[in-house]
Design an enzyme around this catalytic site. Structure first.
Site, PDB file in Angstrom:
ATOM      1  N   LYS A 148       8.047  10.220 -69.032  1.00 23.68           N
ATOM      2  CA  LYS A 148       8.119  10.841 -70.244  1.00 23.68           C
ATOM      3  C   LYS A 148       7.685  12.404 -70.133  1.00 23.68           C
ATOM      4  O   LYS A 148       8.083  13.261 -70.622  1.00 23.68           O
ATOM      5  CB  LYS A 148       7.400   9.946 -71.414  1.00 23.68           C
ATOM      6  CG  LYS A 148       8.008   8.560 -71.502  1.00 23.68           C
ATOM      7  CD  LYS A 148       7.441   7.774 -72.567  1.00 23.68           C
ATOM      8  CE  LYS A 148       6.026   7.699 -72.506  1.00 23.68           C
ATOM      9  NZ  LYS A 148       5.468   6.688 -71.369  1.00 23.68           N
ATOM     10  N   ARG A 167       3.284   3.955 -80.704  1.00 25.59           N
ATOM     11  CA  ARG A 167       3.070   2.729 -79.723  1.00 25.59           C
ATOM     12  C   ARG A 167       3.009   1.557 -80.201  1.00 25.59           C
ATOM     13  O   ARG A 167       3.004   0.496 -79.724  1.00 25.59           O
ATOM     14  CB  ARG A 167       1.852   3.329 -78.947  1.00 25.59           C
ATOM     15  CG  ARG A 167       2.174   3.852 -77.474  1.00 25.59           C
ATOM     16  CD  ARG A 167       0.853   3.908 -76.781  1.00 25.59           C
ATOM     17  NE  ARG A 167       0.596   4.125 -75.505  1.00 25.59           N
ATOM     18  CZ  ARG A 167       0.625   5.279 -74.828  1.00 25.59           C
ATOM     19  NH1 ARG A 167       0.937   6.464 -75.315  1.00 25.59           N
ATOM     20  NH2 ARG A 167       0.346   5.277 -73.363  1.00 25.59           N
ATOM     21  N   ARG A 185       0.340   9.369 -58.967  1.00 18.59           N
ATOM     22  CA  ARG A 185       0.489  10.673 -59.912  1.00 18.59           C
ATOM     23  C   ARG A 185      -0.945  11.494 -59.818  1.00 18.59           C
ATOM     24  O   ARG A 185      -2.074  10.780 -59.636  1.00 18.59           O
ATOM     25  CB  ARG A 185       0.455   9.986 -61.505  1.00 18.59           C
ATOM     26  CG  ARG A 185       0.558  10.920 -62.302  1.00 18.59           C
ATOM     27  CD  ARG A 185       1.009  10.558 -63.709  1.00 18.59           C
ATOM     28  NE  ARG A 185       0.438   9.763 -64.532  1.00 18.59           N
ATOM     29  CZ  ARG A 185       0.497   9.042 -65.697  1.00 18.59           C
ATOM     30  NH1 ARG A 185       1.790   9.466 -66.019  1.00 18.59           N
ATOM     31  NH2 ARG A 185      -0.239   8.515 -66.153  1.00 18.59           N
ATOM     32  N   ARG A 224      -5.820  10.358 -62.677  1.00 19.74           N
ATOM     33  CA  ARG A 224      -6.366   9.803 -63.684  1.00 19.74           C
ATOM     34  C   ARG A 224      -7.151   8.308 -63.507  1.00 19.74           C
ATOM     35  O   ARG A 224      -6.669   7.454 -62.851  1.00 19.74           O
ATOM     36  CB  ARG A 224      -5.289   9.529 -64.934  1.00 19.74           C
ATOM     37  CG  ARG A 224      -5.063  10.923 -65.636  1.00 19.74           C
ATOM     38  CD  ARG A 224      -3.998  10.687 -66.452  1.00 19.74           C
ATOM     39  NE  ARG A 224      -3.862   9.362 -67.305  1.00 19.74           N
ATOM     40  CZ  ARG A 224      -2.863   9.302 -68.031  1.00 19.74           C
ATOM     41  NH1 ARG A 224      -1.898  10.133 -68.327  1.00 19.74           N
ATOM     42  NH2 ARG A 224      -2.878   7.887 -68.772  1.00 19.74           N
ATOM     43  N   ARG A 268      -2.227  -1.780 -68.524  1.00 20.81           N
ATOM     44  CA  ARG A 268      -1.521  -0.757 -69.566  1.00 20.81           C
ATOM     45  C   ARG A 268      -0.147  -1.226 -69.552  1.00 20.81           C
ATOM     46  O   ARG A 268       0.547  -1.116 -70.671  1.00 20.81           O
ATOM     47  CB  ARG A 268      -1.775   0.610 -68.847  1.00 20.81           C
ATOM     48  CG  ARG A 268      -3.152   1.182 -69.300  1.00 20.81           C
ATOM     49  CD  ARG A 268      -3.280   2.351 -68.293  1.00 20.81           C
ATOM     50  NE  ARG A 268      -2.345   3.468 -68.874  1.00 20.81           N
ATOM     51  CZ  ARG A 268      -1.959   4.484 -67.627  1.00 20.81           C
ATOM     52  NH1 ARG A 268      -2.543   4.369 -66.570  1.00 20.81           N
ATOM     53  NH2 ARG A 268      -1.310   5.248 -68.266  1.00 20.81           N
TER      54      ARG A 268
HETATM   55  P1  AMP Z   1      -0.810   8.081 -72.011  1.00 21.10           P
HETATM   56  O1  AMP Z   1      -1.234   9.550 -71.353  1.00 21.10           O
HETATM   57  O2  AMP Z   1       0.280   8.265 -72.835  1.00 21.10           O
HETATM   58  O3  AMP Z   1      -0.508   6.996 -70.837  1.00 21.10           O
HETATM   59  O4  AMP Z   1      -1.976   7.383 -72.959  1.00 21.10           O
HETATM   60  C1  AMP Z   1      -3.394   7.181 -72.133  1.00 21.10           C
HETATM   61  C2  AMP Z   1      -4.355   6.261 -73.334  1.00 21.10           C
HETATM   62  O5  AMP Z   1      -4.448   6.916 -74.292  1.00 21.10           O
HETATM   63  C3  AMP Z   1      -3.458   5.112 -73.287  1.00 21.10           C
HETATM   64  O6  AMP Z   1      -3.798   3.881 -72.513  1.00 21.10           O
HETATM   65  C4  AMP Z   1      -4.482   4.703 -74.655  1.00 21.10           C
HETATM   66  O7  AMP Z   1      -5.591   4.137 -74.566  1.00 21.10           O
HETATM   67  C5  AMP Z   1      -4.380   6.105 -75.305  1.00 21.10           C
HETATM   68  N1  AMP Z   1      -3.231   6.360 -76.172  1.00 21.10           N
HETATM   69  C6  AMP Z   1      -2.353   7.323 -76.047  1.00 21.10           C
HETATM   70  N2  AMP Z   1      -1.415   7.506 -77.107  1.00 21.10           N
HETATM   71  C7  AMP Z   1      -1.806   6.268 -77.767  1.00 21.10           C
HETATM   72  C8  AMP Z   1      -1.196   5.891 -79.072  1.00 21.10           C
HETATM   73  N3  AMP Z   1       0.026   6.514 -79.490  1.00 21.10           N
HETATM   74  N4  AMP Z   1      -1.686   4.741 -79.414  1.00 21.10           N
HETATM   75  C9  AMP Z   1      -2.887   4.320 -79.036  1.00 21.10           C
HETATM   76  N5  AMP Z   1      -3.273   4.622 -77.775  1.00 21.10           N
HETATM   77  C10 AMP Z   1      -2.910   5.648 -77.457  1.00 21.10           C
END
Ligand code: AMP
Length: 216
Positions: free
Chosen positions: A13, A88, A127, A160, A171
């Site tokens: 994404k 989410r 990644r 990461r 996740r």
């Molecule tokens: P991402 O970079 O989108 O994979 O997000 C990394 C982490 O940030 C996720 O595993 C969650 O812990 C937190 N996170 C990101 N976006 C959200 C969201 N919209 N709602 C809740 N947690 C989020």
């Protein structure tokens, strides 16, 4: 226009959003990036969010919706917006509708990027992202010319900590149990959901993405 990029972690994404913004402009709003920045700066939000992120759990909806309201207040109110990794949960989707309604906007399209789980695990394990400009590379599919160095700004690339295999599996389970229901939510509440297979090259997926949102 307001677009939501929906799909499991690792499906691409962020890469697709960045590529579209490079060509057409607009605001790429990644809640993951905003939260990582808050953690780096040790803000109140960052300190509250860090543990959830380390464990691969979702940060509570109230914190995310506050973050979104603050961020939307800081950008051009008419900008084209690509939400990446948000919403989410159903409460986040409802909260977003309310926030947009207040500024007479609405979600125009939701694009669901799809790939099988074994592919997502491979992509996440390979990644690497730039800690400075956020550009994403992959040691298997799109390696940087110089190992561990960002081609865009020269900064060091990082893996990461939540991309380790155990947290990745967690996740993906969290996505299935809490986020996947948004597919049904958006298909039943409005005719805005489009599906795009992420099992092609970045450029091919970008073409399908543009077609899905009518920007080809
Ligand atoms: P991402 O970079 O989108 O994979 O997000 C990394 C982490 O940030 C996720 O595993 C969650 O812990 C937190 N996170 C990101 N976006 C959200 C969201 N919209 N709602 C809740 N947690 C989020």
């Amino acid at each position: 226009m307001v677009f939501i990029l929906l799909g499991p972690p690792g499906v691409g994404k962020g890469t697709q959003a960045s590529q579209l913004i490079d060509s057409f402009g607009g605001e790429h709003i990644s809640t993951g990036d905003l939260l990582r920045e808050a953690c780096r700066n040790q803000t109140g939000l960052g300190l509250k969010a860090q543990k959830y992120m380390n464990d691969g759990d979702l940060v509570p909806d109230s914190l995310i919706l506050d973050l979104i309201r603050d961020h939307l207040g800081s950008i051009d109110p008419k900008a084209k917006i690509l939400f990446d990794g948000f919403p989410r949960t159903i409460p986040q989707a409802d909260g977003l509708d309310d926030v947009l309604l207040n500024v007479s906007r609405r979600v125009d399209k939701v694009v669901l990027f799809e790939a099988p789980e074994h592919e997502l695990i491979k992509r996440l394990s390979g990644r690497r992202s730039c800690a400075n400009c956020g550009t994403i590379f992959n040691v298997y599919f799109s390696p940087p010319k110089i190992e561990d160095e960002c081609e865009r700004c020269g900064e060091v690339l990082v893996h990461r900590s939540d991309d380790n295999p155990d947290t990745v599996r967690h996740r993906l389970r969290v996505y299935q149990s809490q986020t996947a229901q948004l597919v049904e939510h958006y298909s039943s509440h409005s005719a805005v959901l489009k599906r795009v297979s992420a099992m092609h090259s970045v450029d091919e997926v970008q073409s399908a993405f543009r077609a899905a949102i009518g920007m080809d």
